[in-house]
Design an enzyme around this catalytic site. Structure first.
Site, mmCIF file in Angstrom:
data_model
loop_
_atom_site.group_PDB
_atom_site.id
_atom_site.type_symbol
_atom_site.label_atom_id
_atom_site.label_comp_id
_atom_site.label_asym_id
_atom_site.label_seq_id
_atom_site.Cartn_x
_atom_site.Cartn_y
_atom_site.Cartn_z
ATOM 1 N N ASP A 72 -12.654 5.639 2.846
ATOM 2 C CA ASP A 72 -11.214 5.712 3.139
ATOM 3 C C ASP A 72 -10.831 7.122 3.575
ATOM 4 O O ASP A 72 -10.762 8.043 2.765
ATOM 5 C CB ASP A 72 -10.425 5.296 1.886
ATOM 6 C CG ASP A 72 -8.912 5.282 2.124
ATOM 7 O OD1 ASP A 72 -8.454 5.781 3.175
ATOM 8 O OD2 ASP A 72 -8.192 4.766 1.253
ATOM 9 N N GLU A 84 -7.212 0.494 -4.431
ATOM 10 C CA GLU A 84 -7.220 0.395 -2.972
ATOM 11 C C GLU A 84 -8.550 -0.133 -2.418
ATOM 12 O O GLU A 84 -8.541 -1.038 -1.578
ATOM 13 C CB GLU A 84 -6.880 1.755 -2.360
ATOM 14 C CG GLU A 84 -5.406 2.090 -2.525
ATOM 15 C CD GLU A 84 -5.087 3.577 -2.372
ATOM 16 O OE1 GLU A 84 -5.951 4.330 -1.887
ATOM 17 O OE2 GLU A 84 -3.964 3.967 -2.745
ATOM 18 N N LYS A 119 2.675 11.080 -3.449
ATOM 19 C CA LYS A 119 1.596 10.443 -4.205
ATOM 20 C C LYS A 119 0.729 11.477 -4.925
ATOM 21 O O LYS A 119 0.180 11.206 -5.989
ATOM 22 C CB LYS A 119 0.750 9.627 -3.235
ATOM 23 C CG LYS A 119 -0.234 8.690 -3.895
ATOM 24 C CD LYS A 119 -0.822 7.790 -2.837
ATOM 25 C CE LYS A 119 -1.880 6.870 -3.377
ATOM 26 N NZ LYS A 119 -2.363 5.971 -2.313
ATOM 27 N N ASP A 170 0.884 -1.172 0.000
ATOM 28 C CA ASP A 170 0.000 0.000 0.000
ATOM 29 C C ASP A 170 0.919 1.219 0.000
ATOM 30 O O ASP A 170 1.570 1.522 0.996
ATOM 31 C CB ASP A 170 -0.884 -0.030 1.258
ATOM 32 C CG ASP A 170 -1.675 1.266 1.463
ATOM 33 O OD1 ASP A 170 -1.642 2.143 0.569
ATOM 34 O OD2 ASP A 170 -2.327 1.394 2.521
HETATM 35 P P1 ADP Z 1 -2.853 7.468 3.954
HETATM 36 O O1 ADP Z 1 -3.738 6.428 3.410
HETATM 37 O O2 ADP Z 1 -3.233 8.854 3.574
HETATM 38 O O3 ADP Z 1 -1.406 7.203 3.711
HETATM 39 P P2 ADP Z 1 -3.356 6.451 6.670
HETATM 40 O O4 ADP Z 1 -4.470 5.571 6.320
HETATM 41 O O5 ADP Z 1 -2.107 5.806 7.157
HETATM 42 O O6 ADP Z 1 -3.015 7.506 5.560
HETATM 43 O O7 ADP Z 1 -3.893 7.459 7.806
HETATM 44 C C1 ADP Z 1 -3.087 8.354 8.459
HETATM 45 C C2 ADP Z 1 -3.925 9.230 9.360
HETATM 46 O O8 ADP Z 1 -4.597 8.435 10.322
HETATM 47 C C3 ADP Z 1 -3.120 10.259 10.112
HETATM 48 O O9 ADP Z 1 -3.751 11.520 10.050
HETATM 49 C C4 ADP Z 1 -3.153 9.724 11.521
HETATM 50 O O10 ADP Z 1 -3.047 10.749 12.492
HETATM 51 C C5 ADP Z 1 -4.523 9.089 11.564
HETATM 52 N N1 ADP Z 1 -4.641 8.121 12.668
HETATM 53 C C6 ADP Z 1 -3.865 7.043 12.903
HETATM 54 N N2 ADP Z 1 -4.254 6.425 14.026
HETATM 55 C C7 ADP Z 1 -5.314 7.118 14.515
HETATM 56 C C8 ADP Z 1 -6.162 6.981 15.655
HETATM 57 N N3 ADP Z 1 -5.974 6.006 16.549
HETATM 58 N N4 ADP Z 1 -7.155 7.885 15.823
HETATM 59 C C9 ADP Z 1 -7.343 8.885 14.951
HETATM 60 N N5 ADP Z 1 -6.577 9.070 13.863
HETATM 61 C C10 ADP Z 1 -5.567 8.206 13.644
HETATM 62 MG MG MG Z 2 -4.411 4.892 2.362
#
Ligand code: ADP
Ligand code: MG
Length: 618
Positions: free
Chosen positions: A212, A190, A90, A27
């Site tokens: 998402d 995705e 990205k 991913d």
């Molecule tokens: P992307 O798909 O954009 O790469 P992710 O799916 O990894 O991102 O999500 C990252 C986001 O999720 C960040 O803003 C992070 O702060 C938030 N995040 C991660 N864990 C938690 C949580 N326990 N509660 C709220 N937000 C969270």
């Molecule tokens: Mg993602």
């Protein structure tokens, strides 16, 4: 040389039992990336060397020597070295400078207008990097991580991309994989990966929404699953809505609540420290009702209730987009069976609460939302490795693909929403006698005239043997593979002249642009169709005019002066009508010419037959 074991009875290649050839799932996220693989039928996300995290921040830091650091360590540099710490790559994939220039302030690092047509570049010191090279750094780090974990080298991968990624963005992702030393077997969507992780492909048929909410982006996808086949019915989203906004909401709230503006102005690193604490608070509030911590001798706190009031409008916006996606897909709320939660920000309890309030569907949050896409990619990899039988993955093409025909008309060969992979072919011919070249211009879009669509490329089929117009049989085939990459082949069937090209457009279109294209196709449908029928009438008339000229030439020996005169007169009337661009009078003039020449053509035919028979002297 490697030895390949072959089953002699069946002729099949036997899988090596000793050393497993892993295919990994990746991913490649805007905020975080991760890698997973299937072991004993279970997908597993791989932890980094610290053994703590599976998520690798999608951040690349270049030190003064040009050395590269990826992930957590790079994230730490974000505060001090904004100009050499690259994030959100990205967002740049498959984009030209013009596509992304409005994000310049948001990015913080330098982006360069290298040349209008090609990919944007990121400048660090005196070096320029394409988004492909930058993504390759992230992929390389993931590759090393999984190789370290498995103790063996890994070369094959499945990589995920958002459902709305176009051909160029997919190709860029694939190229990044290649650059990182990975053989990218498949690029998958995705949301498709996330639903695979939940095994939703195993039902007969289902309509699901994949919600998402990541760090900086929100994507909603409506999928239909039928007999294991995934079809993307609609996608919507907001490229600037995500967890970062929630952090900022807490950040702003604290500044106001505790009067921190002064500290902010005087202490450079304070802002970043506060931002990180805000993220920590947000994550804590996903499980606790209150957060409180000390920062530089001051206690900062916030309750979940306050937090929810700060972000409610953002979450409402996601609900709105979900509704709009349903409208796009022509579905009622009740027709959605499942909602799959993806992205770290879906851990915020208010997201779940709102979804349950507005939708009757089953909300899936059993799996780790920030790992679920990688887990699904690993399952797809396992399917490709042949370990899971009876599974097939299909997506659809978001815009129609076709070629330009006479008069600038769009002739669609693969229509929008067709399941891929697909190949389709159509036959064409030449319009001029002795024509030896044919230009094939490939377009994407829904409008009737190619000028309103997006050109993907063009090439020339040359070496057609000279033949009268209309005689060559030219077959144009479009082959769209499972990654949405298009190959176009033109073949003159009588002479077997052939030309094949892979179409990769020079730069991408954004999803807004794509949306705009679709909307315009509806808005202009009526005038487009009128325009098309006019052009078609003109094309046909030109062919008729040509034929009537030929007819007069070939039959001069027996036609009376009066007949010749009349044909010429009707010919000129049709020509006039064409010049006036009026479809109805063109059609009338066509009809008149046809009616008059038809009996003459009949006579001509009989004469030819007679001649042929007497010639053969039966
Ligand atoms: P992307 O798909 O954009 O790469 P992710 O799916 O990894 O991102 O999500 C990252 C986001 O999720 C960040 O803003 C992070 O702060 C938030 N995040 C991660 N864990 C938690 C949580 N326990 N509660 C709220 N937000 C969270
Ligand atoms: Mg993602």
């Amino acid at each position: 040389m490697a030895k390949i074991p072959i089953q002699l009875q069946t002729g099949q290649v036997e899988k090596s039992k000793t050393k497993k050839d892993y295919i990994i799932g990746i991913d490649l996220g805007t905020t975080n990336s991760l890698v997973a693989y299937v072991s004993e039928d279970q997908p597993k996300a791989v932890k980094d060397r610290s053994g703590k995290h599976t998520l690798v921040p999608s951040i690349i830091y270049f030190d003064a020597q040009g050395d590269v650091i990826v992930g957590e360590e790079a994230k730490k540099q974000l505060v001090r070295h904004t100009d050499r710490t690259i994030f959100s790559v990205k967002r740049l994939m498959g984009k030209s400078y013009a596509d992304v220039v409005q994000m310049r302030d948001f990015l913080g690092y330098r982006i360069i207008d290298h040349d209008d047509e090609s990919l944007v570049r990121v400048a660090v010191d005196q070096r320029y990097y394409t988004p492909i090279e930058l993504s390759a750094h992230i992929l390389r780090a993931l590759k090393q991580q999984v190789e370290w974990h498995l103790g063996t080298s890994v070369t094959k991968a499945v990589i995920t991309v958002p459902a709305y990624f176009n051909d160029t963005q997919r190709q860029a992702t694939r190229d990044a994989g290649k650059l990182a030393g990975l053989d990218v077997l498949r690029i998958i969507n995705e949301p498709t990966a996330a639903s695979l992780a939940y095994g939703l492909n195993r039902t007969d048929h289902k309509t699901i929404a994949v919600y998402d909410l990541g760090g900086g982006t929100f994507d909603i996808s409506i999928l239909r699953i039928e007999d294991g086949i995934f079809e993307v019915l609609a996608t919507r989203g907001d490229a600037f809505l995500g967890g970062d906004d929630f952090d900022r909401a807490i950040f702003d709230y604290w500044i106001e609540q505790y009067n921190l503006q002064n500290r902010l102005d005087h202490q450079k690193s304070y802002s970043q420290k506060l931002r990180l604490l805000a993220e920590k608070a947000k994550k804590t509030l996903s499980k606790d009702d209150i957060f409180s911590a000390q920062l530089d001798g001051l206690v900062l706190s916030i309750s979940r209730e306050v937090f929810e009031s700060l972000i409610e409008s953002k979450i409402d916006r996601t609900m709105c987009l979900l509704r709009q996606a349903l409208i796009d897909a022509r579905l009622e709320i009740g027709q959605i069976h499942d909602i799959v939660l993806v992205g770290g920000s879906t851990r915020v309890p208010l997201v779940r609460k709102k979804l349950l309030k507005h939708f009757a569907a089953k909300v899936h949050d059993e799996l780790n939302p920030d790992e679920v896409v990688a887990l699904g990619a690993a399952i797809q990899a396992d399917i490709l490795a042949g370990n899971q039988k009876n599974m097939l993955l299909l997506d659809v093409t978001p815009l129609s693909l076709g070629i330009e025909t006479i008069g600038g008309l769009m002739d669609t060969i693969i229509s929008r929403n067709t399941k891929i992979p697909i190949s389709a072919a159509r036959n064409y011919t030449t319009s001029v006698d002795g024509q030896t070249n044919l230009k094939i211009a490939v377009y994407q879009g829904e409008r009737e005239m190619v000028q309103d669509n997006r050109k993907l490329g063009e090439f020339i089929l040359s070496g057609i043997p000279p033949m009268p117009a209309g005689i060559p049989k030219i077959e144009i085939s479009f082959m769209l593979d499972a990654d949405g990459l298009l190959r176009v082949r033109a073949r003159e069937l009588r002479s077997q002249t052939e030309q094949t090209v892979s179409i990769t457009s020079t730069y991408g279109i954004s999803d807004e642009e794509m949306g705009k294209m679709l909307i315009e196709s509806i808005r202009y449908a009526k005038s487009d169709i009128a325009q098309r029928s006019l052009v078609e009438a003109i094309n046909e008339s030109n062919a008729i005019l040509l034929a009537s000229d030929k007819f007069l030439n070939n039959n001069a020996d027996w036609l009376s002066a009066q007949q010749v005169q009349k044909v010429k007169q009707l010919h000129d009337q049709l020509l006039d009508a064409i010049r006036q661009n009026d479809k109805d009078s063109i059609l009338r003039a066509q009809e008149a010419l046809n009616q008059y020449t038809e009996p003459l053509a009949q006579i001509a035919l009989e004469k030819t037959i007679k001649k042929a028979i007497t010639g053969k002297k039966i």
